[in-house]
Design an enzyme around this catalytic site. Structure first.
Site, PDB file in Angstrom:
ATOM      1  N   ARG A  36       0.815  -1.231   0.000  1.00  0.00           N
ATOM      2  CA  ARG A  36       0.000   0.000   0.000  1.00  0.00           C
ATOM      3  C   ARG A  36       0.840   1.270   0.000  1.00  0.00           C
ATOM      4  O   ARG A  36       0.420   2.300   0.535  1.00  0.00           O
ATOM      5  CB  ARG A  36      -0.949   0.042   1.199  1.00  0.00           C
ATOM      6  CG  ARG A  36      -1.980  -1.057   1.179  1.00  0.00           C
ATOM      7  CD  ARG A  36      -3.137  -0.665   2.070  1.00  0.00           C
ATOM      8  NE  ARG A  36      -3.869  -1.815   2.556  1.00  0.00           N
ATOM      9  CZ  ARG A  36      -4.497  -1.862   3.721  1.00  0.00           C
ATOM     10  NH1 ARG A  36      -4.490  -0.826   4.532  1.00  0.00           N
ATOM     11  NH2 ARG A  36      -5.155  -2.934   4.065  1.00  0.00           N
TER      12      ARG A  36
ATOM     13  N   ARG B 179      -2.878   6.388  -0.577  1.00  0.00           N
ATOM     14  CA  ARG B 179      -3.077   6.535   0.860  1.00  0.00           C
ATOM     15  C   ARG B 179      -2.345   7.732   1.449  1.00  0.00           C
ATOM     16  O   ARG B 179      -2.869   8.803   1.507  1.00  0.00           O
ATOM     17  CB  ARG B 179      -2.632   5.272   1.623  1.00  0.00           C
ATOM     18  CG  ARG B 179      -2.992   4.012   0.950  1.00  0.00           C
ATOM     19  CD  ARG B 179      -4.265   3.438   1.452  1.00  0.00           C
ATOM     20  NE  ARG B 179      -4.567   2.278   0.623  1.00  0.00           N
ATOM     21  CZ  ARG B 179      -5.332   1.294   0.972  1.00  0.00           C
ATOM     22  NH1 ARG B 179      -5.920   1.307   2.133  1.00  0.00           N
ATOM     23  NH2 ARG B 179      -5.553   0.304   0.143  1.00  0.00           N
TER      24      ARG B 179
ATOM     25  N   ARG C 149      -6.136  12.380  -7.046  1.00  0.00           N
ATOM     26  CA  ARG C 149      -7.369  11.599  -6.967  1.00  0.00           C
ATOM     27  C   ARG C 149      -8.631  12.426  -6.778  1.00  0.00           C
ATOM     28  O   ARG C 149      -9.743  11.879  -6.886  1.00  0.00           O
ATOM     29  CB  ARG C 149      -7.264  10.594  -5.805  1.00  0.00           C
ATOM     30  CG  ARG C 149      -6.675   9.233  -6.130  1.00  0.00           C
ATOM     31  CD  ARG C 149      -7.629   8.341  -6.902  1.00  0.00           C
ATOM     32  NE  ARG C 149      -8.984   8.358  -6.357  1.00  0.00           N
ATOM     33  CZ  ARG C 149      -9.394   7.709  -5.286  1.00  0.00           C
ATOM     34  NH1 ARG C 149      -8.577   6.936  -4.642  1.00  0.00           N
ATOM     35  NH2 ARG C 149     -10.632   7.811  -4.849  1.00  0.00           N
TER      36      ARG C 149
ATOM     37  N   ASP D 149      -6.613  -2.667  -7.662  1.00  0.00           N
ATOM     38  CA  ASP D 149      -7.230  -3.264  -6.483  1.00  0.00           C
ATOM     39  C   ASP D 149      -7.598  -4.705  -6.796  1.00  0.00           C
ATOM     40  O   ASP D 149      -7.829  -5.048  -7.964  1.00  0.00           O
ATOM     41  CB  ASP D 149      -8.468  -2.480  -6.024  1.00  0.00           C
ATOM     42  CG  ASP D 149      -8.837  -2.856  -4.592  1.00  0.00           C
ATOM     43  OD1 ASP D 149      -8.255  -2.279  -3.662  1.00  0.00           O
ATOM     44  OD2 ASP D 149      -9.663  -3.769  -4.410  1.00  0.00           O
TER      45      ASP D 149
ATOM     46  N   TYR E 254     -15.358 -11.096   0.249  1.00  0.00           N
ATOM     47  CA  TYR E 254     -16.124  -9.889  -0.120  1.00  0.00           C
ATOM     48  C   TYR E 254     -17.413 -10.249  -0.855  1.00  0.00           C
ATOM     49  O   TYR E 254     -18.465  -9.654  -0.621  1.00  0.00           O
ATOM     50  CB  TYR E 254     -15.275  -8.956  -0.994  1.00  0.00           C
ATOM     51  CG  TYR E 254     -14.208  -8.232  -0.204  1.00  0.00           C
ATOM     52  CD1 TYR E 254     -14.567  -7.262   0.728  1.00  0.00           C
ATOM     53  CD2 TYR E 254     -12.861  -8.512  -0.372  1.00  0.00           C
ATOM     54  CE1 TYR E 254     -13.603  -6.594   1.478  1.00  0.00           C
ATOM     55  CE2 TYR E 254     -11.886  -7.851   0.366  1.00  0.00           C
ATOM     56  CZ  TYR E 254     -12.264  -6.888   1.285  1.00  0.00           C
ATOM     57  OH  TYR E 254     -11.320  -6.241   2.024  1.00  0.00           O
TER      58      TYR E 254
HETATM   59  O1  CP3 Z   1      -0.279  -1.684  -2.392  1.00  0.00           O
HETATM   60  C1  CP3 Z   1      -0.426  -0.714  -3.168  1.00  0.00           C
HETATM   61  O2  CP3 Z   1      -0.077   0.432  -2.881  1.00  0.00           O
HETATM   62  C2  CP3 Z   1      -0.970  -0.989  -4.539  1.00  0.00           C
HETATM   63  C3  CP3 Z   1      -2.369  -0.855  -4.710  1.00  0.00           C
HETATM   64  C4  CP3 Z   1      -3.323  -1.710  -3.930  1.00  0.00           C
HETATM   65  C5  CP3 Z   1      -4.571  -1.210  -3.506  1.00  0.00           C
HETATM   66  N1  CP3 Z   1      -5.279  -2.235  -2.975  1.00  0.00           N
HETATM   67  C6  CP3 Z   1      -5.021   0.171  -3.682  1.00  0.00           C
HETATM   68  C7  CP3 Z   1      -6.079   0.705  -2.819  1.00  0.00           C
HETATM   69  C8  CP3 Z   1      -3.264  -3.060  -3.577  1.00  0.00           C
HETATM   70  C9  CP3 Z   1      -2.125  -4.042  -3.741  1.00  0.00           C
HETATM   71  C10 CP3 Z   1      -4.513  -3.382  -2.979  1.00  0.00           C
HETATM   72  C11 CP3 Z   1      -4.863  -4.742  -2.550  1.00  0.00           C
HETATM   73  C12 CP3 Z   1      -6.051  -4.928  -1.727  1.00  0.00           C
HETATM   74  N2  CP3 Z   1      -7.271  -4.333  -1.826  1.00  0.00           N
HETATM   75  C13 CP3 Z   1      -6.133  -5.910  -0.716  1.00  0.00           C
HETATM   76  C14 CP3 Z   1      -5.029  -6.860  -0.344  1.00  0.00           C
HETATM   77  C15 CP3 Z   1      -3.952  -6.189   0.438  1.00  0.00           C
HETATM   78  C16 CP3 Z   1      -4.321  -5.776   1.832  1.00  0.00           C
HETATM   79  O3  CP3 Z   1      -4.165  -4.588   2.102  1.00  0.00           O
HETATM   80  O4  CP3 Z   1      -4.719  -6.621   2.626  1.00  0.00           O
HETATM   81  C17 CP3 Z   1      -7.414  -5.835  -0.168  1.00  0.00           C
HETATM   82  C18 CP3 Z   1      -7.944  -6.669   0.977  1.00  0.00           C
HETATM   83  C19 CP3 Z   1      -8.134  -4.846  -0.883  1.00  0.00           C
HETATM   84  C20 CP3 Z   1      -9.544  -4.413  -0.694  1.00  0.00           C
HETATM   85  C21 CP3 Z   1      -9.561  -2.979  -0.309  1.00  0.00           C
HETATM   86  N3  CP3 Z   1      -9.483  -1.922  -1.207  1.00  0.00           N
HETATM   87  C22 CP3 Z   1      -9.549  -2.422   0.990  1.00  0.00           C
HETATM   88  C23 CP3 Z   1      -9.629  -3.235   2.276  1.00  0.00           C
HETATM   89  C24 CP3 Z   1      -9.477  -1.034   0.866  1.00  0.00           C
HETATM   90  C25 CP3 Z   1      -9.341  -0.022   1.973  1.00  0.00           C
HETATM   91  C26 CP3 Z   1     -10.528   0.799   2.233  1.00  0.00           C
HETATM   92  C27 CP3 Z   1     -10.087   2.032   2.977  1.00  0.00           C
HETATM   93  O5  CP3 Z   1     -10.239   3.127   2.421  1.00  0.00           O
HETATM   94  O6  CP3 Z   1      -9.583   1.900   4.111  1.00  0.00           O
HETATM   95  C28 CP3 Z   1      -9.432  -0.740  -0.512  1.00  0.00           C
HETATM   96  C29 CP3 Z   1      -9.318   0.585  -1.115  1.00  0.00           C
HETATM   97  C30 CP3 Z   1      -7.987   0.910  -1.683  1.00  0.00           C
HETATM   98  N4  CP3 Z   1      -7.223   0.061  -2.436  1.00  0.00           N
HETATM   99  C31 CP3 Z   1      -7.320   2.167  -1.581  1.00  0.00           C
HETATM  100  C32 CP3 Z   1      -6.129   2.048  -2.303  1.00  0.00           C
HETATM  101  C33 CP3 Z   1      -5.104   3.096  -2.561  1.00  0.00           C
HETATM  102  C34 CP3 Z   1      -7.829   3.383  -0.837  1.00  0.00           C
HETATM  103  C35 CP3 Z   1      -8.793   4.085  -1.737  1.00  0.00           C
HETATM  104  C36 CP3 Z   1      -8.697   5.575  -1.660  1.00  0.00           C
HETATM  105  O7  CP3 Z   1      -7.611   6.141  -1.506  1.00  0.00           O
HETATM  106  O8  CP3 Z   1      -9.776   6.170  -1.833  1.00  0.00           O
END
Ligand code: CP3
Length: 371
Positions: free
Chosen positions: A37, A41, A50, A86, A172
């Site tokens: 991540r 973020r 974004r 994602d 999910y």
């Molecule tokens: O790692 C990286 O920086 C690359 C991009 C990446 C994202 N999601 C971007 C993202 C990767 C590798 C993921 C994988 C992902 N997504 C996983 C497996 C890794 C882990 O963290 O366990 C899972 C379970 C997801 C599902 C998901 N998507 C979650 C739980 C969330 C978080 C929700 C939140 O806002 O707390 C997301 C959203 C997400 N995926 C964001 C990003 C940058 C945040 C969205 C935003 O900035 O609006």
């Protein structure tokens, strides 16, 4: 199948990078480091870019996804880029109604729970992805180009492609959104094992194609995220989940390249949260490197794995908020313990929390590189 000769691995651009050497079990002079991540973020430049674009729209905009992937590499000097996307992107592309709700995560238009609902889901043909993945492929291409020109980075920085493992996707789909203990998904594997295995097989096909497309387009390593597998017993994981995860990895295992007369495969990393009891099985499904969360010390993980498996991890994300001397001691401890594995890629034990001060991440990179 051979990778294209212009692929960064096949062209010799990333084969000898610190990251890829470590994933092969080698110990480069300088230990590689990147952060799960890291893209998005915590970065102000990410938040700015974004504004006004929904998460999944950003993932499907090749220029934007590529720029976000490059931002942390420029800023922190990490040894890998991780593709901005994602785990639910291939679900969306195959026709599943899903959005990512800020602060919550993926939310489905409808939960998939009954045998009939699973039948309707698996009727969405994974072969559609051959064309639907085009924006992802284009984003990877742009990113790989961009990674060859990062000032200060030696050669080309490798791109890590990734996918969600079938269980985490099913958690999910069945729950309809984020859940604490994934109880409905875990119940389904026992109440209707036949429907469950249809669901697992479909998820493996969809997510496997997503992973393969990234590698073919230029990613130098592949990471499978089974973030929620830690809610499973070893027995349930082995019987109801591991075969599908193995099937995902078959989508990249045949991808090879040849350098100096030696054939190499694309390195594969397998990571889960709370999966200390599952490490051996997670390795056996076909991973080269095992990602360890912050709960299991790396020396313990290495011993469980027989001492010959490269490890990735496992700085506790909570320590990112500690005073620097406390964090520094923690990073040093992680690296000392990582010495017990044949090779070590420093990473967090889960993702970067959004409130993290980005300068702390840059400082960790300097510390790891200076050791
Ligand atoms: O790692 C990286 O920086 C690359 C991009 C990446 C994202 N999601 C971007 C993202 C990767 C590798 C993921 C994988 C992902 N997504 C996983 C497996 C890794 C882990 O963290 O366990 C899972 C379970 C997801 C599902 C998901 N998507 C979650 C739980 C969330 C978080 C929700 C939140 O806002 O707390 C997301 C959203 C997400 N995926 C964001 C990003 C940058 C945040 C969205 C935003 O900035 O609006």
């Amino acid at each position: 199948m051979h990778l294209d000769s212009r692929h960064p691995l096949a062209a010799g651009l990333t084969h000898d990078s610190r990251l890829i050497r470590a994933y092969r079990g080698d110990r480069p002079d300088v230990t590689p480091v990147w952060f799960m991540r890291q893209a998005g973020r915590s970065l102000p430049e990410y938040r700015e870019l974004r504004v006004g674009t929904a998460m999944l729209d950003a993932c499907l905009n090749p220029e934007m996804a590529s720029e976000i992937t490059l931002q942390p590499v420029r800023r922190h000097g990490v040894d890998a880029a991780v593709f901005f996307s994602d785990i639910v992107v291939p679900l969306k592309l195959v026709g599943v109604g899903v959005e990512i709700v800020p602060g919550r995560g993926p939310v489905m238009d409808a939960a998939v729970r009954t045998s009939d609902e699973i039948d309707a889901l698996v009727a969405l043909d994974p072969a559609q992805l051959d064309t639907a993945l085009e924006p992802v492929i284009e984003a990877v291409r742009l990113t790989v180009e961009g990674l060859q020109g990062i000032p200060g980075a030696p050669g080309a920085t490798p791109l890590v492609g990734f996918a969600g493992a079938p269980f985490t996707l099913a958690a999910y789909l069945v729950e309809g959104g984020p859940s604490k203990d994934h109880i409905r998904a875990r119940a389904l594997m026992h109440s209707d094992p036949v429907a469950w295995s249809r669901l697992m097989a479909w998820c493996a096909e969809v997510t496997g194609r997503f992973l393969r497309a990234q590698v073919l387009a230029g990613a130098s390593a592949a990471q499978l995220f089974d973030s929620w597998a830690g809610s499973l017993s070893l027995e349930d994981y082995t019987e109801h989940v591991a075969p599908a995860s193995a099937r995902v990895l078959e989508h990249v295992h045949d991808l090879e390249y040849e350098l100096d007369g030696v054939t190499h495969s694309v390195p594969v990393v397998h990571f889960g949260v709370g999966t200390g009891e599952l490490l051996t099985t997670m390795h056996e499904v076909g991973a080269d490197t095992v990602g360890v969360d912050y709960r299991t010390p790396l020396d313990v993980a290495s011993e469980r794995l027989g001492g010959d498996v490269p490890l990735q991890g496992n700085i506790d994300p909570a320590q990112l908020f500690a005073p620097w001397d406390v964090l520094e001691e923690h990073v040093n401890d992680v690296m000392r313990r990582g010495d017990s594995a044949p090779a070590h890629v420093v990473n967090l034990g889960h993702g970067v929390p959004p409130e993290t001060d980005p300068d702390v991440l840059s400082r960790i990179v300097q510390l790891v590189h200076s050791r």
